[in-house]
Design an enzyme around this catalytic site. Structure first.
Site, PDB file in Angstrom:
ATOM      1  N   ILE A 214      -1.300   4.969   6.866  1.00 15.85           N
ATOM      2  CA  ILE A 214      -0.281   5.452   5.934  1.00 15.85           C
ATOM      3  C   ILE A 214       0.639   6.401   6.687  1.00 15.85           C
ATOM      4  O   ILE A 214       0.180   7.373   7.288  1.00 15.85           O
ATOM      5  CB  ILE A 214      -0.929   6.202   4.741  1.00 15.85           C
ATOM      6  CG1 ILE A 214      -1.839   5.271   3.939  1.00 15.85           C
ATOM      7  CG2 ILE A 214       0.141   6.833   3.848  1.00 15.85           C
ATOM      8  CD1 ILE A 214      -1.124   4.164   3.191  1.00 15.85           C
ATOM      9  N   HIS A 215       1.938   6.093   6.683  1.00 11.84           N
ATOM     10  CA  HIS A 215       2.851   6.976   7.422  1.00 11.84           C
ATOM     11  C   HIS A 215       4.248   7.077   6.817  1.00 11.84           C
ATOM     12  O   HIS A 215       5.007   7.974   7.187  1.00 11.84           O
ATOM     13  CB  HIS A 215       2.992   6.497   8.866  1.00 11.84           C
ATOM     14  CG  HIS A 215       3.830   5.252   9.002  1.00 11.84           C
ATOM     15  ND1 HIS A 215       3.336   3.994   8.731  1.00 11.84           N
ATOM     16  CD2 HIS A 215       5.124   5.073   9.364  1.00 11.84           C
ATOM     17  CE1 HIS A 215       4.296   3.098   8.930  1.00 11.84           C
ATOM     18  NE2 HIS A 215       5.384   3.719   9.311  1.00 11.84           N
ATOM     19  N   ARG A 216       4.618   6.210   5.907  1.00 13.13           N
ATOM     20  CA  ARG A 216       5.993   6.235   5.410  1.00 13.13           C
ATOM     21  C   ARG A 216       6.244   7.479   4.559  1.00 13.13           C
ATOM     22  O   ARG A 216       5.351   7.947   3.846  1.00 13.13           O
ATOM     23  CB  ARG A 216       6.290   4.974   4.598  1.00 13.13           C
ATOM     24  CG  ARG A 216       6.326   3.721   5.459  1.00 13.13           C
ATOM     25  CD  ARG A 216       6.953   2.550   4.752  1.00 13.13           C
ATOM     26  NE  ARG A 216       6.955   1.375   5.612  1.00 13.13           N
ATOM     27  CZ  ARG A 216       7.896   1.097   6.515  1.00 13.13           C
ATOM     28  NH1 ARG A 216       8.920   1.925   6.667  1.00 13.13           N
ATOM     29  NH2 ARG A 216       7.819   0.015   7.253  1.00 13.13           N
ATOM     30  N   ARG A 247       2.397  12.866  12.023  1.00 14.84           N
ATOM     31  CA  ARG A 247       3.042  13.530  10.888  1.00 14.84           C
ATOM     32  C   ARG A 247       2.213  13.365   9.607  1.00 14.84           C
ATOM     33  O   ARG A 247       2.203  14.257   8.758  1.00 14.84           O
ATOM     34  CB  ARG A 247       4.482  13.058  10.679  1.00 14.84           C
ATOM     35  CG  ARG A 247       4.698  11.630  10.391  1.00 14.84           C
ATOM     36  CD  ARG A 247       6.188  11.291  10.411  1.00 14.84           C
ATOM     37  NE  ARG A 247       6.930  12.001   9.386  1.00 14.84           N
ATOM     38  CZ  ARG A 247       7.042  11.598   8.125  1.00 14.84           C
ATOM     39  NH1 ARG A 247       6.408  10.495   7.755  1.00 14.84           N
ATOM     40  NH2 ARG A 247       7.756  12.260   7.261  1.00 14.84           N
ATOM     41  N   ASP A 287       0.988   1.012   4.621  1.00 22.20           N
ATOM     42  CA  ASP A 287       2.372   0.944   4.162  1.00 22.20           C
ATOM     43  C   ASP A 287       3.274   0.470   5.297  1.00 22.20           C
ATOM     44  O   ASP A 287       4.489   0.576   5.230  1.00 22.20           O
ATOM     45  CB  ASP A 287       2.852   2.284   3.584  1.00 22.20           C
ATOM     46  CG  ASP A 287       2.722   3.446   4.565  1.00 22.20           C
ATOM     47  OD1 ASP A 287       2.456   3.202   5.763  1.00 22.20           O
ATOM     48  OD2 ASP A 287       2.882   4.606   4.134  1.00 22.20           O
TER      49      ASP A 287
END
Length: 386
Positions: A214-216, A247, A287
């Site tokens: 998950i990064h968006r 992040r 994602d």
């Protein structure tokens, strides 16, 4: 640039990459170009992903030489990254004067390369052209649309993507090549199985765990949404391994979320480790557009935590499902525990081609440049789409 009319000189290609997924997907193109005596390649890395675990290691893992040019763009806002890379790539185009600039995907590096080439005699070739999520809140959507509309050679992964380009009146030569993600998966899955020790390190049994990426911003930058996703991953019977983008890891730290169940948040993995982890998982939660493709090639059911996708072929084939954070816990539990339902989301490894996309792309580029070298200057400008 290549020589005068009718002559055959090495075609000069300048390839621009900036992120880990681009490195993975452009590797087959670079290998095909290296095997073609009629092609010379200059590799440019904008270094948009400046963390070593997400870029520099991948050149070694993928068997690629170090970049010829490293722009050291690093972090910053979308505007800062795009502007800095635009200026830097433009300077390289003036110095190298390539026949064709090649970029893959939808990052700020791609947008910068496309804009820079559109102002120069060099042609622009967009790999993975024609993808659309139809969600302009995603910066990637703007990048891919703009890149497609200034490209000269559009390499579409599927017939549907090619049809979309034509429906938008994209003034480019469109080629359906398949997706280089298939090349990369097929080339490296056997190597990953032989070399990776990731499952031993994490004490995982084949098809007895899930993987998450998950990064968006929609997911990682919304604290409540991210918390709901983490809880769903953490409330399973089987382990769920989450190699966290820096992040995203920082966002998890800001939440002060301490997994106490099935969730294992780990450092980012190199490509071979991630490929082996994904290949042997029961299900992946993501994602990422690239992971949606990789999971279809590897026949691993995919749950995509997004309201839309630019990879609709995976949803249409039933190997990928769009889910909300609220629905994730139950859907993930089903696929981890129900063999029949899991099996129903496999069986379509060829949605994006046969693993020879890199060869096709290099061949099309070389032939495209050669055809224009055969024409008299009065017949056709060097870059016909502008």
């Amino acid at each position: 640039m290549s020589g005068s009319s009718g002559q055959r000189f090495p075609v000069e290609i300048l390839v621009v990459v900036g992120t880990r997924p681009e490195l993975v997907k452009v590797a087959p193109v670079l290998r095909a170009a290296a095997a073609d005596d009629a092609v010379d390649v200059t590799l440019v890395h904008t270094n948009q992903h400046y963390d070593a675990s997400l870029s520099e290691r991948f050149f070694e893992v993928l068997g690629l030489d170090a970049p010829d040019e490293n722009l050291e763009i690093g972090s910053g806002s979308h505007a800062e990254q795009t502007a800095s890379a635009l200026v830097a790539v433009d300077e390289l185009l003036e110095r190298h004067a390539p026949d064709v600039v090649v970029a893959q995907g939808d990052t700020n590096a791609v947008l910068s390369a496309a804009l820079a080439a559109s102002k120069r005699p060099s042609a622009f070739a967009h790999v993975e052209a024609g993808l659309r999520s139809f969600d302009r809140s995603m910066p990637e959507e703007t990048n891919r649309v703009v890149a497609d509309h200034v490209t000269d050679l559009a390499f579409a992964p599927t017939e549907d993507a090619a049809a979309r380009l034509r429906s938008e009146s994209v003034a480019a030569d469109v080629f359906v090549t398949g997706n280089t993600v298939v090349d990369a998966c097929l080339e490296h899955s056997t190597i990953a199985a032989e070399q990776s020790t990731v499952r031993d390190r994490f004490d995982l049994r084949e098809e007895s765990y899930g993987v998450a990426t998950i990064h968006r911003p929609r997911n990682a930058d919304d604290p409540e949404r991210l918390r709901e996703i983490l809880r769903a991953l953490d409330d399973q019977t089987d382990p769920v391994v989450f190699p966290a983008h820096p992040r995203t890891a920082a966002a998890i730290d800001d939440l002060d979320y301490d997994p106490s169940g099935s969730l294992r948040v780990v450092e980012p993995l190199d490509y071979l480790d991630f490929l082996d982890l994904l290949s042997n998982a029961r299900v992946v939660v993501t994602d990422s557009g690239g992971v949606q493709e990789e999971s279809s090639v590897l026949e691993v059911p995919c749950l995509t935590v997004r309201p839309n996708t630019e990879r609709p072929e995976t949803v249409d084939a039933g190997v990928n499902e769009l889910v909300t954070p609220a629905a994730l816990q139950a859907r993930l539990e089903t696929l981890l525990s129900d063999d029949e339902k899991r099996q129903s989301m496999t069986g379509h490894p060829d949605l994006y081609g046969d693993g020879r996309s890199g060869e096709r792309i290099v061949s099309h580029v070389r032939e495209w440049v050669d055809e224009r070298a055969d024409k008299e200057p009065s017949e056709e400008p060097a870059v016909p789409n502008r």
